[in-house]
Design a protein around this motif. Structure first.
Motif, PDB file in Angstrom:
ATOM      1  N   ARG A 170       0.819  -1.206   0.000  1.00 62.57           N
ATOM      2  CA  ARG A 170       0.000   0.000   0.000  1.00 62.57           C
ATOM      3  C   ARG A 170       0.858   1.263   0.000  1.00 62.57           C
ATOM      4  NH1 ARG A 170      -3.336   0.036   5.567  1.00 62.57           N
ATOM      5  NH2 ARG A 170      -4.483   1.578   4.318  1.00 62.57           N
ATOM      6  N   GLU A 171       2.162   1.125   0.213  1.00 67.53           N
ATOM      7  CA  GLU A 171       3.076   2.264   0.191  1.00 67.53           C
ATOM      8  C   GLU A 171       3.725   2.475  -1.172  1.00 67.53           C
ATOM      9  OE1 GLU A 171       6.050   1.962   3.158  1.00 67.53           O
ATOM     10  OE2 GLU A 171       4.647   1.836   4.838  1.00 67.53           O
ATOM     11  N   VAL A 172       3.958   1.371  -1.921  1.00 71.90           N
ATOM     12  CA  VAL A 172       4.743   1.491  -3.155  1.00 71.90           C
ATOM     13  C   VAL A 172       3.942   1.217  -4.421  1.00 71.90           C
ATOM     14  CG1 VAL A 172       6.833   0.889  -1.905  1.00 71.90           C
ATOM     15  CG2 VAL A 172       5.572  -0.908  -3.118  1.00 71.90           C
ATOM     16  N   GLY A 173       2.777   0.557  -4.325  1.00 67.17           N
ATOM     17  CA  GLY A 173       1.979   0.246  -5.492  1.00 67.17           C
ATOM     18  C   GLY A 173       2.465  -1.005  -6.217  1.00 67.17           C
ATOM     19  N   HIS A 174       1.879  -1.242  -7.382  1.00 65.24           N
ATOM     20  CA  HIS A 174       2.157  -2.432  -8.185  1.00 65.24           C
ATOM     21  C   HIS A 174       3.375  -2.189  -9.061  1.00 65.24           C
ATOM     22  CE1 HIS A 174       1.704  -5.902 -10.651  1.00 65.24           C
ATOM     23  NE2 HIS A 174       1.172  -5.279 -11.688  1.00 65.24           N
ATOM     24  N   LEU A 175       4.458  -2.932  -8.815  1.00 70.55           N
ATOM     25  CA  LEU A 175       5.730  -2.726  -9.499  1.00 70.55           C
ATOM     26  C   LEU A 175       5.879  -3.609 -10.736  1.00 70.55           C
ATOM     27  CD1 LEU A 175       7.980  -2.600  -6.301  1.00 70.55           C
ATOM     28  CD2 LEU A 175       7.066  -0.651  -7.592  1.00 70.55           C
ATOM     29  N   GLY A 176       4.781  -3.861 -11.417  1.00 70.80           N
ATOM     30  CA  GLY A 176       4.838  -4.689 -12.616  1.00 70.80           C
ATOM     31  C   GLY A 176       5.266  -6.101 -12.282  1.00 70.80           C
ATOM     32  N   ALA A 177       6.373  -6.556 -12.874  1.00 64.32           N
ATOM     33  CA  ALA A 177       6.887  -7.902 -12.623  1.00 64.32           C
ATOM     34  C   ALA A 177       7.700  -7.991 -11.337  1.00 64.32           C
ATOM     35  CB  ALA A 177       7.749  -8.346 -13.801  1.00 64.32           C
TER      36      ALA A 177
END
Length: 352
Positions: A297-304
């Motif tokens: 919830r702090e960094v988001g979805h980092l793709g792969a």
């Protein structure tokens, strides 16, 4: 597949500065209802002209240098580089993996781009394990796995590209080795399951002659709605994607000889809270506190890169120790799911 003598020698992560989600709502960039459902606090977001203004492959290089430093002598045995990503890498028709290899392990190491969408980090781990398992007798080898994405406007709108998810910028790296020397953990098992009939979900109902116009951000949600409208199979597709993931999870746990009750922590794709809670509660039957939700919830979805980033966070914060087993569950449009079981061995001092 159960793996013998495949070890985690080092991990590394590079993240951009955080963009506040509530501020994005106030500015009209992020839908207020999505914010309420997703419960995302912030997202890793590089700023043009700022100190974190890096192209995606440069982010991967930063993360890789950390992983290689932590890997000790395994870094000297890198024989292959796999680089995974979702989005633009800084130039068209260009092998980003070659750049990552050149700036980390040198010009003579074979480097390959992997495009398995959000499942590429874990499916790449399985490919690397196969390569290590095939080495000659007495031959020590290592593989460098990296991921990186920068979801920059105007072509990509991180806040609105897909419902239930906010996309973050960053690079990750993992060194897998055939030697236990200086290892932080070992890879016990992986299992990949796919259903290629679901490839149309992120594509939509047809094909396009070229990329989306640069002034019109990619709308993955609209493509999905277009697909469902054309095929009228929302329920069937939802059930099938859940089945594919469940098959992968069951197979990985069985190959590792590990019941779900033995799992200390779980790392999933970094989705919003509603999506993640469903998978944790309905599919895995584990409590949210065993997940890396607070980090997500702090960094988001980092793709792969979600899974290496989540595992790195558990190690750096000391939330896992020797003997703990971690379940990593991927999922990428296409549709593919790779699950992996890792046993932590000796985390002491590795993350210097």
């Amino acid at each position: 597949m159960r793996w013998e003598q495949v070890y985690l020698a080092g991990t590394g992560v590079w993240l951009a500065d955080r963009a506040d989600a509530a501020a994005a709502v106030a500015a009209g960039a992020y839908d207020a209802r999505e914010h309420a459902v997703n419960r995302i606090d912030s997202v890793s977001a590089a700023t043009a002209g700022g100190p974190d203004d890096l192209a995606a492959p440069e982010m991967a290089v930063r993360a890789a240098r950390t992983a290689l430093r932590r890997a000790g002598r395994a870094a000297e045995r890198i024989g292959t580089v796999f680089h995974s990503y979702l989005w633009f890498q800084g130039a068209e028709l260009w092998p980003a993996a070659a750049y990552v290899a050149q700036h980390t392990v040198g010009p003579a190491v074979p480097a390959f781009d992997l495009l398995q969408q959000c499942n590429a980090g874990l499916s790449g781990m399985e490919l690397a394990a196969r390569q290590l398992q095939a080495r000659g007798p007495g031959e020590d080898a290592a593989v460098l796995l990296t991921t990186a994405d920068r979801f920059a406007p105007p072509a990509f709108d991180r806040w609105r590209a897909e419902r239930g998810m906010v996309y973050g910028d960053g690079g990750t790296a993992l060194v897998l080795s055939s030697s236990p020397e200086h290892a932080v953990g070992r890879l016990l098992a992986t299992a990949t399951r796919v259903d290629n009939s679901l490839e149309g979900l992120p594509r939509g109902a047809g094909f396009r002659p070229g990329p989306e116009a640069a002034d019109r951000p990619v709308d993955l949600g609209a493509r999905t709605e277009e697909y469902f409208h054309a095929h009228r199979n929302l329920r069937a597709v939802t059930l099938r994607t859940a089945e594919v993931a469940a098959e992968s999870i069951r197979a990985a746990l069985a190959e590792a000889g590990t019941p779900i009750e033995r799992i200390a922590r779980v790392v999933l794709n970094a989705t919003g809270h509603q999506r993640m809670a469903w998978q944790l509660e309905q599919q895995l039957g584990v409590d949210e506190k065993l997940s890396t939700w607070e980090f997500c919830r702090e960094v988001g979805h980092l793709g792969a890169g979600d899974h290496v980033a989540g595992l790195n966070e558990l190690l750096e914060t000391g939330e896992v120790g020797g003997g703990d087993r971690v379940l990593l569950v991927g999922g990428g449009t296409g549709y593919s799911c790779t699950s992996a079981v890792v046993e932590i061995t000796d985390p002491a001092g590795w993350c210097a």
